[in-house]
Design an enzyme around this catalytic site. Structure first.
Site, PDB file in Angstrom:
ATOM      1  N   HIS A 136     -30.657  62.004  82.562  1.00 19.45           N
ATOM      2  CA  HIS A 136     -32.070  62.754  83.062  1.00 19.45           C
ATOM      3  C   HIS A 136     -31.702  63.812  84.012  1.00 19.45           C
ATOM      4  CE1 HIS A 136     -36.340  62.416  84.398  1.00 19.45           C
ATOM      5  NE2 HIS A 136     -35.765  63.377  84.804  1.00 19.45           N
TER       6      HIS A 136
ATOM      7  N   HIS B 126     -32.359  68.101  85.523  1.00 18.87           N
ATOM      8  CA  HIS B 126     -33.055  69.123  85.437  1.00 18.87           C
ATOM      9  C   HIS B 126     -32.167  70.369  85.832  1.00 18.87           C
ATOM     10  CE1 HIS B 126     -37.182  67.551  85.614  1.00 18.87           C
ATOM     11  NE2 HIS B 126     -36.536  66.460  86.406  1.00 18.87           N
ATOM     12  N   LEU B 127     -31.757  71.245  84.879  1.00 22.49           N
ATOM     13  CA  LEU B 127     -31.103  72.541  85.349  1.00 22.49           C
ATOM     14  C   LEU B 127     -31.770  73.782  85.585  1.00 22.49           C
ATOM     15  CD1 LEU B 127     -28.186  71.868  82.521  1.00 22.49           C
ATOM     16  CD2 LEU B 127     -27.969  71.509  84.839  1.00 22.49           C
ATOM     17  N   ARG B 128     -33.126  73.719  85.117  1.00 25.84           N
ATOM     18  CA  ARG B 128     -33.832  75.116  85.430  1.00 25.84           C
ATOM     19  C   ARG B 128     -33.364  76.108  84.574  1.00 25.84           C
ATOM     20  NH1 ARG B 128     -37.024  71.132  87.780  1.00 25.84           N
ATOM     21  NH2 ARG B 128     -36.737  70.757  89.974  1.00 25.84           N
TER      22      ARG B 128
ATOM     23  N   ASN C  17     -39.121  70.767  81.351  1.00 21.94           N
ATOM     24  CA  ASN C  17     -40.235  71.245  82.248  1.00 21.94           C
ATOM     25  C   ASN C  17     -40.049  72.511  82.858  1.00 21.94           C
ATOM     26  OD1 ASN C  17     -38.435  69.898  84.233  1.00 21.94           O
ATOM     27  ND2 ASN C  17     -40.211  69.507  85.417  1.00 21.94           N
TER      28      ASN C  17
ATOM     29  N   LYS D  95     -39.679  64.490  75.541  1.00 24.89           N
ATOM     30  CA  LYS D  95     -40.296  63.834  76.934  1.00 24.89           C
ATOM     31  C   LYS D  95     -41.664  63.998  77.021  1.00 24.89           C
ATOM     32  CE  LYS D  95     -39.875  62.964  81.270  1.00 24.89           C
ATOM     33  NZ  LYS D  95     -38.978  62.917  82.327  1.00 24.89           N
TER      34      LYS D  95
ATOM     35  N   HIS E  46     -36.393  57.131  85.467  1.00 28.71           N
ATOM     36  CA  HIS E  46     -36.385  57.007  86.902  1.00 28.71           C
ATOM     37  C   HIS E  46     -37.415  55.963  87.333  1.00 28.71           C
ATOM     38  CE1 HIS E  46     -39.837  59.727  86.263  1.00 28.71           C
ATOM     39  NE2 HIS E  46     -39.180  60.761  86.298  1.00 28.71           N
TER      40      HIS E  46
ATOM     41  N   LEU F 135     -40.603  62.470  92.915  1.00 29.10           N
ATOM     42  CA  LEU F 135     -41.684  61.642  92.083  1.00 29.10           C
ATOM     43  C   LEU F 135     -40.845  61.046  90.930  1.00 29.10           C
ATOM     44  CD1 LEU F 135     -44.715  64.132  92.035  1.00 29.10           C
ATOM     45  CD2 LEU F 135     -44.585  62.068  93.049  1.00 29.10           C
TER      46      LEU F 135
ATOM     47  N   ASP G 158     -31.948  62.553  87.652  1.00 29.72           N
ATOM     48  CA  ASP G 158     -33.046  63.343  87.861  1.00 29.72           C
ATOM     49  C   ASP G 158     -32.835  64.388  89.269  1.00 29.72           C
ATOM     50  OD1 ASP G 158     -35.772  63.995  87.864  1.00 29.72           O
ATOM     51  OD2 ASP G 158     -36.503  62.361  88.713  1.00 29.72           O
TER      52      ASP G 158
ATOM     53  N   HIS H 186     -34.740  72.445  93.953  1.00 30.69           N
ATOM     54  CA  HIS H 186     -35.679  73.355  94.535  1.00 30.69           C
ATOM     55  C   HIS H 186     -34.940  74.018  95.699  1.00 30.69           C
ATOM     56  CE1 HIS H 186     -39.104  71.580  91.982  1.00 30.69           C
ATOM     57  NE2 HIS H 186     -38.659  70.562  92.576  1.00 30.69           N
TER      58      HIS H 186
ATOM     59  N   ALA I  86     -41.584  68.254  94.769  1.00 32.54           N
ATOM     60  CA  ALA I  86     -40.844  67.037  94.542  1.00 32.54           C
ATOM     61  C   ALA I  86     -39.406  67.073  93.810  1.00 32.54           C
ATOM     62  CB  ALA I  86     -41.659  66.102  93.739  1.00 32.54           C
TER      63      ALA I  86
HETATM   64  O1  DOR Z   1     -39.022  64.498  91.832  1.00 37.99           O
HETATM   65  C1  DOR Z   1     -39.053  65.042  90.762  1.00 37.99           C
HETATM   66  N1  DOR Z   1     -38.866  66.398  90.361  1.00 37.99           N
HETATM   67  N2  DOR Z   1     -39.569  64.349  89.546  1.00 37.99           N
HETATM   68  C2  DOR Z   1     -40.188  64.791  88.551  1.00 37.99           C
HETATM   69  O2  DOR Z   1     -40.489  64.161  87.767  1.00 37.99           O
HETATM   70  C3  DOR Z   1     -39.774  66.219  88.204  1.00 37.99           C
HETATM   71  C4  DOR Z   1     -38.625  67.025  88.981  1.00 37.99           C
HETATM   72  C5  DOR Z   1     -39.005  68.607  89.015  1.00 37.99           C
HETATM   73  O3  DOR Z   1     -38.743  68.771  87.808  1.00 37.99           O
HETATM   74  O4  DOR Z   1     -38.860  68.832  90.045  1.00 37.99           O
HETATM   75 ZN    ZN Z   2     -37.246  64.618  86.189  1.00 40.12          ZN
END
Ligand code: DOR
Ligand code: ZN
Length: 343
Positions: free
Chosen positions: A13, A15-17, A41, A99, A174, A218, A246, A250, A262
């Site tokens: 899991h 996030h690479l953006r 996302n 997802k 998560h 989150l 996860d 940011h 988050a």
């Molecule tokens: O903390 C989080 N950040 N939880 C998520 O479900 C999404 C993620 C994000 O994309 O920043």
């Molecule tokens: Zn996530």
């Protein structure tokens, strides 16, 4: 024990953006991990096979030259997801999972699912073709306390949905509660990812002594009793629990903000943190299951053939931030000395 050699880990899991952020954070994961499930996302989200193919190409282009890192792509499920497109993406091996975000549950989840009845056809297809579903398991009802949203989701959405669609393979992403751990243990065709940060922090870390935005993610971290249940599950060797960091970058301006985003960024130091946590539990022997064996087994993929070695020594330090073309990103601070480094 001062060295530990394990199969190369995967991150189930991540996030690479995109754009400059992708370029900045991808090397942090590719350094140690062979594969990762890539969260869809983005803004706008990765909803079609075409979106996923194009995103995969951008990831491959951003990869460090000498890296064999393999992104495992996902589609973002919407009430309009086209079943044919989903099936085709699976058949050509483009996607590894789908997802599901309840609409409004987290970062960039506005196009997620509002009414679960409206994705029944997509989920039935996935059960038929053996395509796993990753779920962000929190209800979004404003009347439900944020600390209860995972437990309520299990009872009111997850369990009925699984009964409704037998054979659907689900990854509860998560998990943050003992309720989540217990549910996974009691059921079949379901597994859970556990993040690095939820093994380390409880809700006091976010709120005591001033608000600490870099510990806000989150699902939000819960009480200590829940963290202990997660540590027990992760270190137990039980094949239904595996690592999904996860890691969610940011830039600092968006974290240190009146309405902070988050996400904890753990890609850089995850393996050192995990080794420390597992050692503290006297469970270094199960680290490989959690990071490298249980995930591939559930996803029905081969484990990686090559290995990494962790070596214990003087405390290892990591940069407080990494610089990306999008701005600085703070690295998760586990608030304890780390002694294991990947050598
Ligand atoms: O903390 C989080 N950040 N939880 C998520 O479900 C999404 C993620 C994000 O994309 O920043
Ligand atoms: Zn996530």
């Amino acid at each position: 024990m001062t060295t530990l050699t394990i199969r190369r880990p995967d991150d189930w899991h991540l996030h690479l953006r995109d754009g400059e952020m992708l370029k900045g954070v991808l090397p942090e994961t590719a350094r140690h991990f062979a594969r990762a499930i890539i969260m869809p996302n983005l803004v706008p989200p990765v909803v079609t096979a075409k979106d996923a193919a194009e995103y995969r190409d951008r990831i491959m282009a951003a990869k460090p030259d000498n890296s064999d890192f393999q992104p495992l792509m996902t589609l973002y499920l919407t009430e309009d997801t086209n079943v044919k497109d989903l099936r085709a993406a699976h058949e050509i091996g483009l996607i590894t999972a789908v997802k599901l975000y309840p609409a409004g549950a987290t970062t960039n989840s506005a196009s997620g699912v509002k009414d679960f009845k409206n994705v029944r056809r997509q989920l039935e297809t996935m059960a038929q073709i053996g395509l796993p579903l990753c779920i962000h398991g929190e209800v979004t009802d404003p009347d439900v306390d944020i600390f209860d949203r995972e437990a309520v989701f299990i009872d009111t959405i997850l369990d009925p949905l699984r009964r409704d669609i037998p054979g659907l393979r689900v990854i509860s992403e998560h998990i943050t509660t003992k309720d989540g751990v217990d549910y996974i243990r009691e059921n079949k065709d379901i597994a859970a990812t556990i993040t690095t940060h939820h093994l380390v922090i409880n809700r006091n870390h976010i709120l005591v002594g001033g608000i600490k935005p870099h510990y806000y993610c989150l699902p939000v971290a819960k009480r200590e009793q829940h963290r202990l249940a997660l540590v027990e599950a992760a270190t137990s060797g039980d094949p239904h629990f595996f690592l999904g960091t996860d890691s969610a970058p940011h830039t600092d301006d968006l974290k240190e903000h009146a309405c902070g985003c988050a996400g904890c960024f753990t890609a850089t130091n995850t393996l050192s943190i995990l080794a420390e946590v597992f050692e503290q539990e006297g469970k270094l022997g199960t680290l490989e299951k959690f990071t490298s064996l249980n995930g591939p087994a559930f996803y029905k993929l081969p484990a990686n053939q090559d290995t990494i070695t962790l070596t214990k020594g003087d405390p290892v330090t990591y940069p407080a931030k990494i610089d990306t073309g999008a701005g600085p990103v703070t690295v998760f601070d586990p608030l304890m000395p780390l002694h294991w480094r990947v050598t």
